[in-house]
Design a protein around this motif. Structure first.
Motif, mmCIF file in Angstrom:
data_model
loop_
_atom_site.group_PDB
_atom_site.id
_atom_site.type_symbol
_atom_site.label_atom_id
_atom_site.label_comp_id
_atom_site.label_asym_id
_atom_site.label_seq_id
_atom_site.Cartn_x
_atom_site.Cartn_y
_atom_site.Cartn_z
ATOM 1 N N ALA A 62 -3.394 7.401 -9.649
ATOM 2 C CA ALA A 62 -3.397 7.679 -8.215
ATOM 3 C C ALA A 62 -2.937 6.458 -7.426
ATOM 4 C CB ALA A 62 -4.787 8.098 -7.768
ATOM 5 N N GLN A 63 -2.464 5.446 -8.163
ATOM 6 C CA GLN A 63 -2.125 4.172 -7.522
ATOM 7 C C GLN A 63 -1.120 4.348 -6.380
ATOM 8 O OE1 GLN A 63 -3.444 1.065 -8.470
ATOM 9 N NE2 GLN A 63 -2.484 0.333 -6.583
ATOM 10 N N CYS A 64 -0.087 5.166 -6.617
ATOM 11 C CA CYS A 64 0.960 5.295 -5.591
ATOM 12 C C CYS A 64 0.416 5.929 -4.314
ATOM 13 C CB CYS A 64 2.157 6.075 -6.123
ATOM 14 S SG CYS A 64 1.800 7.803 -6.500
ATOM 15 N N VAL A 65 -0.616 6.739 -4.436
ATOM 16 C CA VAL A 65 -1.215 7.384 -3.263
ATOM 17 C C VAL A 65 -2.164 6.423 -2.554
ATOM 18 C CG1 VAL A 65 -2.675 9.289 -2.499
ATOM 19 C CG2 VAL A 65 -0.966 9.676 -4.259
ATOM 20 N N THR A 66 -2.945 5.703 -3.327
ATOM 21 C CA THR A 66 -3.862 4.736 -2.698
ATOM 22 C C THR A 66 -3.062 3.597 -2.058
ATOM 23 O OG1 THR A 66 -4.177 3.672 -4.842
ATOM 24 C CG2 THR A 66 -5.823 5.279 -4.181
ATOM 25 N N ASP A 67 -1.886 3.316 -2.612
ATOM 26 C CA ASP A 67 -1.025 2.294 -1.995
ATOM 27 C C ASP A 67 -0.587 2.701 -0.587
ATOM 28 O OD1 ASP A 67 -1.215 0.649 -4.151
ATOM 29 O OD2 ASP A 67 0.770 1.115 -4.984
ATOM 30 N N LEU A 68 -0.563 4.006 -0.329
ATOM 31 C CA LEU A 68 -0.186 4.500 1.005
ATOM 32 C C LEU A 68 -1.364 4.438 1.982
ATOM 33 C CD1 LEU A 68 1.882 7.711 0.040
ATOM 34 C CD2 LEU A 68 2.796 5.558 0.948
ATOM 35 N N GLY A 69 -2.546 4.132 1.452
ATOM 36 C CA GLY A 69 -3.724 4.034 2.316
ATOM 37 C C GLY A 69 -4.714 5.174 2.147
#
Lengths: 184, 112
Positions: A62-69
């Motif tokens: 889920a890293q790419c989503v959490t990177d978006l905030g």
């Protein structure tokens, strides 16, 4: 692009879709949010459902989503700047018991969004109207809105409804669709 | 609400509207019909009782709610279903009104 209160559902779908795409995650926007991208409506979905296009015993990062905030809470991803939420139901992508292996890729301003095709989006919405024990007429309106704004394979949808024993209720959709503009 | 269903081809306007709604929704209950039609529960219950007595619809208790549907064993079940479907096709206002009533359950924890 920054995510904020003015970010529309479609803009957010492209932002998240692009992040997933660049992270190598195959996820297809479906459900009411896909219908809202094709045909924005007054009472549209607040949830963006990205169906993971394949099954993985290890899940996906889920890293790419959490990177978006976004932050995960009870299976949904929420962002402090928007009331839209994200969900990632496990694939495969299905409409009823039918496996969906083809979908549409939309591109806008260098961003990418994998999304159900308009025809499958209509079928996805109609399935809640045709087959649910208690017919969902809001899903009928969503199907009509999408069908009225995009080219769809009406013969295929008609045959699908008939094959699933729903010709009578399907006739309500087709009569509205053929009668004129969406919601008309 | 005033719709084609407001006609009285099945005896009274309430009875006709109730029967049409049961057909259009597939499955419903007295409280929901009353809300959708903007009529009292007692009026809807009278209509439902009459339709049930004649075998046109059937009710089954699920939890605390009595779910109503067309009776598939009614002597003219197919013909009646076809007629009601034709009325449903022509009552676009009622279709749109039904769309404004969210009926599908949402996953626990989701906001409306």
């Amino acid at each position: 692009m920054t995510i904020g209160p003015d970010t529309s559902l479609t803009e957010l779908a492209f932002i998240v879709g692009s992040a997933l795409h660049h992270a190598g995650i195959c996820a297809v926007l479906s459900g009411g949010s896909a219908a809202a991208v094709y045909a924005p409506m007054e009472n549209q979905s607040r949830d963006l459902d990205f169906i993971l296009g394949y099954w993985s015993a290890f899940g996906v990062s889920a890293q790419c989503v959490t990177d978006l905030g976004f932050q995960e809470r009870n299976g949904s991803y929420m962002h402090p700047g928007t009331s839209f939420t994200l969900e990632f139901p496990q694939g495969p992508l299905m409409i009823g018991s039918e496996l969906i292996t083809d979908w549409t890729t939309l591109r806008h301003d260098g961003m990418v969004l994998q999304i159900l095709s308009p025809t499958d989006c209509v079928r996805d919405r109609l399935s809640w109207f045709l087959f649910y024990n208690s017919a969902d007429y809001s899903a009928l309106e969503q199907a009509l809105a999408v069908a009225g704004r995009h080219e769809i394979d009406l013969a295929m949808i008609r045959a699908w409804a008939a094959a699933n024993g729903a010709s009578d209720r399907y006739a309500i959709f087709e009569a509205r669709y053929l009668s004129g503009p969406p919601n008309g | 609400m005033e719709t084609i269903a407001s006609g009285a081809i099945f005896g009274t306007a309430t009875r006709t509207a109730t029967l049409l709604l049961i057909s259009m929704l597939g499955e419903t209950h007295i409280g929901e019909i009353a809300v959708i039609l903007g009529r009292s529960r007692s009026r809807i219950k009278d209509a439902v009782d009459g339709l049930e007595r004649e075998g046109v619809i059937v009710g089954a208790l699920e939890g605390t709610a009595r779910r109503l549907r067309l009776n598939p064993r009614y002597v003219a079940a197919q013909e009646l279903a076809r007629l009601l479907n034709k009325l449903a096709i022509n009552d676009v206002d009622l279709q749109k009104h039904l769309a404004s009533v969210r009926r599908r359950p949402r996953r626990a924890g989701k906001t409306i």
